[in-house]
Scaffold this motif. Structure first.
Motif, PDB file in Angstrom:
ATOM      1  N   PRO A  38      -7.842   3.484   4.624  1.00  0.00           N
ATOM      2  CA  PRO A  38      -7.937   3.053   3.230  1.00  0.00           C
ATOM      3  C   PRO A  38      -7.443   4.167   2.301  1.00  0.00           C
ATOM      4  O   PRO A  38      -7.663   5.345   2.566  1.00  0.00           O
ATOM      5  CB  PRO A  38      -9.423   2.777   3.028  1.00  0.00           C
ATOM      6  CG  PRO A  38     -10.105   3.551   4.090  1.00  0.00           C
ATOM      7  CD  PRO A  38      -9.138   3.679   5.239  1.00  0.00           C
ATOM      8  N   ASP A  39      -6.780   3.776   1.254  1.00  0.00           N
ATOM      9  CA  ASP A  39      -6.226   4.726   0.284  1.00  0.00           C
ATOM     10  C   ASP A  39      -5.321   5.745   0.955  1.00  0.00           C
ATOM     11  O   ASP A  39      -5.465   6.959   0.777  1.00  0.00           O
ATOM     12  CB  ASP A  39      -7.344   5.444  -0.479  1.00  0.00           C
ATOM     13  CG  ASP A  39      -8.233   4.485  -1.233  1.00  0.00           C
ATOM     14  OD1 ASP A  39      -7.706   3.448  -1.700  1.00  0.00           O
ATOM     15  OD2 ASP A  39      -9.439   4.761  -1.348  1.00  0.00           O
ATOM     16  N   PHE A  40      -4.376   5.239   1.727  1.00  0.00           N
ATOM     17  CA  PHE A  40      -3.464   6.123   2.454  1.00  0.00           C
ATOM     18  C   PHE A  40      -2.629   6.965   1.492  1.00  0.00           C
ATOM     19  O   PHE A  40      -2.291   8.107   1.793  1.00  0.00           O
ATOM     20  CB  PHE A  40      -2.552   5.301   3.371  1.00  0.00           C
ATOM     21  CG  PHE A  40      -1.665   6.127   4.238  1.00  0.00           C
ATOM     22  CD1 PHE A  40      -2.180   6.857   5.284  1.00  0.00           C
ATOM     23  CD2 PHE A  40      -0.304   6.185   3.992  1.00  0.00           C
ATOM     24  CE1 PHE A  40      -1.361   7.625   6.087  1.00  0.00           C
ATOM     25  CE2 PHE A  40       0.518   6.948   4.787  1.00  0.00           C
ATOM     26  CZ  PHE A  40       0.000   7.663   5.833  1.00  0.00           C
ATOM     27  N   GLY A  41      -2.335   6.422   0.324  1.00  0.00           N
ATOM     28  CA  GLY A  41      -1.568   7.172  -0.658  1.00  0.00           C
ATOM     29  C   GLY A  41      -2.295   8.410  -1.134  1.00  0.00           C
ATOM     30  O   GLY A  41      -1.681   9.457  -1.361  1.00  0.00           O
ATOM     31  N   GLU A  42      -3.604   8.310  -1.285  1.00  0.00           N
ATOM     32  CA  GLU A  42      -4.377   9.477  -1.701  1.00  0.00           C
ATOM     33  C   GLU A  42      -4.442  10.521  -0.589  1.00  0.00           C
ATOM     34  O   GLU A  42      -4.397  11.723  -0.849  1.00  0.00           O
ATOM     35  CB  GLU A  42      -5.771   9.052  -2.138  1.00  0.00           C
ATOM     36  CG  GLU A  42      -5.758   8.241  -3.415  1.00  0.00           C
ATOM     37  CD  GLU A  42      -7.133   7.784  -3.838  1.00  0.00           C
ATOM     38  OE1 GLU A  42      -8.117   8.144  -3.163  1.00  0.00           O
ATOM     39  OE2 GLU A  42      -7.207   7.071  -4.851  1.00  0.00           O
ATOM     40  N   PHE A  43      -4.537  10.056   0.648  1.00  0.00           N
ATOM     41  CA  PHE A  43      -4.500  10.990   1.782  1.00  0.00           C
ATOM     42  C   PHE A  43      -3.142  11.677   1.846  1.00  0.00           C
ATOM     43  O   PHE A  43      -3.051  12.882   2.087  1.00  0.00           O
ATOM     44  CB  PHE A  43      -4.797  10.253   3.088  1.00  0.00           C
ATOM     45  CG  PHE A  43      -4.605  11.097   4.303  1.00  0.00           C
ATOM     46  CD1 PHE A  43      -5.517  12.081   4.619  1.00  0.00           C
ATOM     47  CD2 PHE A  43      -3.508  10.921   5.120  1.00  0.00           C
ATOM     48  CE1 PHE A  43      -5.352  12.879   5.744  1.00  0.00           C
ATOM     49  CE2 PHE A  43      -3.332  11.702   6.240  1.00  0.00           C
ATOM     50  CZ  PHE A  43      -4.254  12.685   6.555  1.00  0.00           C
ATOM     51  N   LEU A  44      -2.089  10.917   1.596  1.00  0.00           N
ATOM     52  CA  LEU A  44      -0.743  11.478   1.612  1.00  0.00           C
ATOM     53  C   LEU A  44      -0.561  12.491   0.485  1.00  0.00           C
ATOM     54  O   LEU A  44       0.126  13.502   0.666  1.00  0.00           O
ATOM     55  CB  LEU A  44       0.275  10.348   1.489  1.00  0.00           C
ATOM     56  CG  LEU A  44       1.674  10.629   1.966  1.00  0.00           C
ATOM     57  CD1 LEU A  44       1.674  11.051   3.419  1.00  0.00           C
ATOM     58  CD2 LEU A  44       2.522   9.399   1.792  1.00  0.00           C
ATOM     59  N   SER A  45      -1.186  12.254  -0.660  1.00  0.00           N
ATOM     60  CA  SER A  45      -1.100  13.225  -1.746  1.00  0.00           C
ATOM     61  C   SER A  45      -1.839  14.517  -1.398  1.00  0.00           C
ATOM     62  O   SER A  45      -1.421  15.603  -1.802  1.00  0.00           O
ATOM     63  CB  SER A  45      -1.633  12.631  -3.047  1.00  0.00           C
ATOM     64  OG  SER A  45      -3.029  12.496  -3.002  1.00  0.00           O
ATOM     65  N   LEU A  46      -2.922  14.416  -0.638  1.00  0.00           N
ATOM     66  CA  LEU A  46      -3.629  15.615  -0.181  1.00  0.00           C
ATOM     67  C   LEU A  46      -2.752  16.435   0.750  1.00  0.00           C
ATOM     68  O   LEU A  46      -2.635  17.655   0.609  1.00  0.00           O
ATOM     69  CB  LEU A  46      -4.934  15.232   0.513  1.00  0.00           C
ATOM     70  CG  LEU A  46      -5.746  16.373   1.115  1.00  0.00           C
ATOM     71  CD1 LEU A  46      -6.268  17.281   0.017  1.00  0.00           C
ATOM     72  CD2 LEU A  46      -6.884  15.832   1.947  1.00  0.00           C
ATOM     73  N   VAL A  47      -2.105  15.773   1.676  1.00  0.00           N
ATOM     74  CA  VAL A  47      -1.209  16.471   2.606  1.00  0.00           C
ATOM     75  C   VAL A  47      -0.035  17.074   1.843  1.00  0.00           C
ATOM     76  O   VAL A  47       0.349  18.224   2.076  1.00  0.00           O
ATOM     77  CB  VAL A  47      -0.724  15.503   3.708  1.00  0.00           C
ATOM     78  CG1 VAL A  47       0.367  16.137   4.545  1.00  0.00           C
ATOM     79  CG2 VAL A  47      -1.886  15.077   4.584  1.00  0.00           C
ATOM     80  N   GLY A  48       0.533  16.315   0.920  1.00  0.00           N
ATOM     81  CA  GLY A  48       1.665  16.819   0.165  1.00  0.00           C
ATOM     82  C   GLY A  48       1.313  18.002  -0.713  1.00  0.00           C
ATOM     83  O   GLY A  48       2.071  18.967  -0.809  1.00  0.00           O
ATOM     84  N   ALA A  49       0.158  17.938  -1.348  1.00  0.00           N
ATOM     85  CA  ALA A  49      -0.237  19.026  -2.248  1.00  0.00           C
ATOM     86  C   ALA A  49      -0.555  20.303  -1.483  1.00  0.00           C
ATOM     87  O   ALA A  49      -0.264  21.397  -1.959  1.00  0.00           O
ATOM     88  CB  ALA A  49      -1.448  18.608  -3.077  1.00  0.00           C
TER      89      ALA A  49
END
Length: 107
Positions: A38-49
């Motif tokens: 769930p909320d894969f985009g937020e997880f991806l933003s954590l990895v990206g940041a």
């Protein structure tokens, strides 16, 4: 792509020709993971940041300063590398904190 070749070498013994079934299963598994979290985009933003800032700004500048002697580098290169390291750390920490907050602390 080199990543596909490495994965195929690890799992397929005869990796001389690419296996379409194997590549299809990798894409299917990736889509399944993206759909299941769930909320894969937020997880991806954590990895990206966190990781991308580290790999894109901080580590290359740090290695540039370590590989070359500071006496042989022009002042502007030392200043630019230092600027990128400092601001990479600042904005990487801010982005990581914001992503962490969005994932774990928000409703």
């Amino acid at each position: 792509f080199p990543v596909n070749e490495v994965i195929e070498d690890m799992f397929l013994h005869d990796a001389s020709k690419p296996s379409r079934l194997f590549r299809l299963s990798v894409v299917f598994f990736t889509a399944l993971v993206a759909y299941a979290i769930p909320d894969f985009g937020e997880f991806l933003s954590l990895v990206g940041a966190s990781i991308c800032t580290l790999l894109g700004f901080i580590i290359p500048c740090y290695f540039h300063l370590q590989v070359f002697d500071w006496k042989e580098l022009p002042y502007w290169q030392i200043a630019l590398d230092s600027f990128l390291i400092v601001f990479g750390l600042i904005f990487g920490c801010l982005g990581t904190w914001d992503s962490f907050k969005n994932i774990f602390l928000d409703d």
